[in-house]
Scaffold this active site. Structure first.
Site, PDB file in Angstrom:
ATOM      1  N   PRO A  61      13.937 -17.608 -31.623  1.00  0.00           N
ATOM      2  CG  PRO A  61      12.060 -18.392 -32.459  1.00  0.00           C
ATOM      3  CD  PRO A  61      13.170 -17.921 -32.682  1.00  0.00           C
ATOM      4  CD  GLU A 111       8.899 -23.017 -40.054  1.00  0.00           C
ATOM      5  OE1 GLU A 111       8.983 -23.659 -38.996  1.00  0.00           O
ATOM      6  OE2 GLU A 111       8.131 -22.095 -40.088  1.00  0.00           O
ATOM      7  NE  ARG A 147      17.516   2.146 -20.607  1.00  0.00           N
ATOM      8  CZ  ARG A 147      17.803   1.980 -19.321  1.00  0.00           C
ATOM      9  NH1 ARG A 147      18.363   1.138 -19.222  1.00  0.00           N
ATOM     10  NH2 ARG A 147      17.302   2.559 -18.459  1.00  0.00           N
ATOM     11  CG  ASP A 178      17.854   0.708 -15.788  1.00  0.00           C
ATOM     12  OD1 ASP A 178      17.249   1.710 -15.704  1.00  0.00           O
ATOM     13  OD2 ASP A 178      18.633   0.378 -16.834  1.00  0.00           O
TER      14      ASP A 178
END
Ligand code: ADE
Length: 260
Positions: A88, A115, A153, A168
């Site tokens: 993250p 963590e 893709r 897209d």
């Protein structure tokens, strides 16, 4: 494209890779995916891959040595590879990054857990740290799957129609217009007439306007990156949208300047 995944949950990848376009790409040999169990490279007989953080605090930190040993065991020319840590804390993945990644020949995806990962491993071995969004998952495994899916893709010959990825959402900074299929009337809601008109130019115009309206409403921040052709500007102007788009872009530039 070769994907290597470093994880402590190798089984996690079994079924997602057995479905849909990714499965077809695997069978066709457009991609290969090798899943490596980090525990196999642990130094102790308990196969420990994590430990408590120096300095105290919550949770456990992934140890550097099993990760490095695992990397070293991956064969092939690592100079041609990008080593990506999913966490993250990473830069947020977007379609531009997905495009860039799709031009590499090998992606080594390291799934962080607990963590985090010992910072020294990150500093010495990781080329890029990526996050898939501003929320915290239990680990990088789902994020690695997202990268594999989005990159696969874009590879030549993977999607049925060449060029389908160029329409897209995000491919040019606009979200995609709404799509409709049979039946023509669903729960009293008809398909917009223009889509049944056979007038190709009118359909292109309608879709541009829809894309711009949807982007203005949901992701106005994207508009600053869009380059409209003069024909598109003319269409938007006629629709009364050009001024609104320009005002939003102006506003977001102003906010960006004042925030730093
Ligand atoms: N691991 C935990 N949360 C994540 C996120 N948002 N993106 C990538 N890896 C993660």
């Amino acid at each position: 494209m070769i994907f290597d995944i470093l994880t402590i949950f190798p089984d996690f990848f079994d079924s997602p890779l057995r479905e849909g376009i990714v499965r077809r790409a695997l069978i066709a040999g457009k991609i290969s995916v090798d899943v490596h169990d980090i525990r196999d490279y642990a130094l102790d007989r308990h196969r420990m891959t994590d430990d408590r953080p120096f300095g105290g605090g919550e949770g456990m930190v992934m140890k550097p040595e099993p990760l490095v040993r695992c990397l070293q065991a991956i064969d092939g020319d690592q100079d041609q590879s990008l080593i990506i840590l999913l966490s993250p804390r990473g830069r947020r993945l977007n379609q531009e990054t997905v495009h860039r990644l799709s031009e590499s020949s090998r992606l080594i995806l390291v799934c962080g857990r607990y963590e985090g990962v010992d910072e020294r491993f990150r500093d010495r071995y990781v080329d890029e740290e990526l996050s898939i969004g501003d929320y915290v998952l239990t680990g990088g495994e789902l994020a690695a799957l997202v990268v594999i899916d989005a990159v696969t893709r874009l590879l030549p010959g993977v999607l049925g129609c060449p060029g389908s990825a160029t329409n897209d959402s995000f491919s040019r900074g606009l979200l995609k217009y709404g799509q409709f299929t049979r039946p023509r009337i669903f729960e009293n809601m008809p398909v917009p007439d223009v889509l049944l008109s056979g007038d190709h130019q009118a359909i292109v115009r309608y879709r541009l306007i829809e894309s711009v309206r949807i982007t203005m409403d949901r992701r106005p921040d994207l508009l600053a990156t869009v380059r409209f052709s003069s024909e598109e500007r003319r269409i938007l102007k006629k629709e009364g949208l050009l001024e609104r788009v320009e005002a939003i872009v102006q506003q977001s530039r102003c906010e960006a300047e004042h925030s730093g």
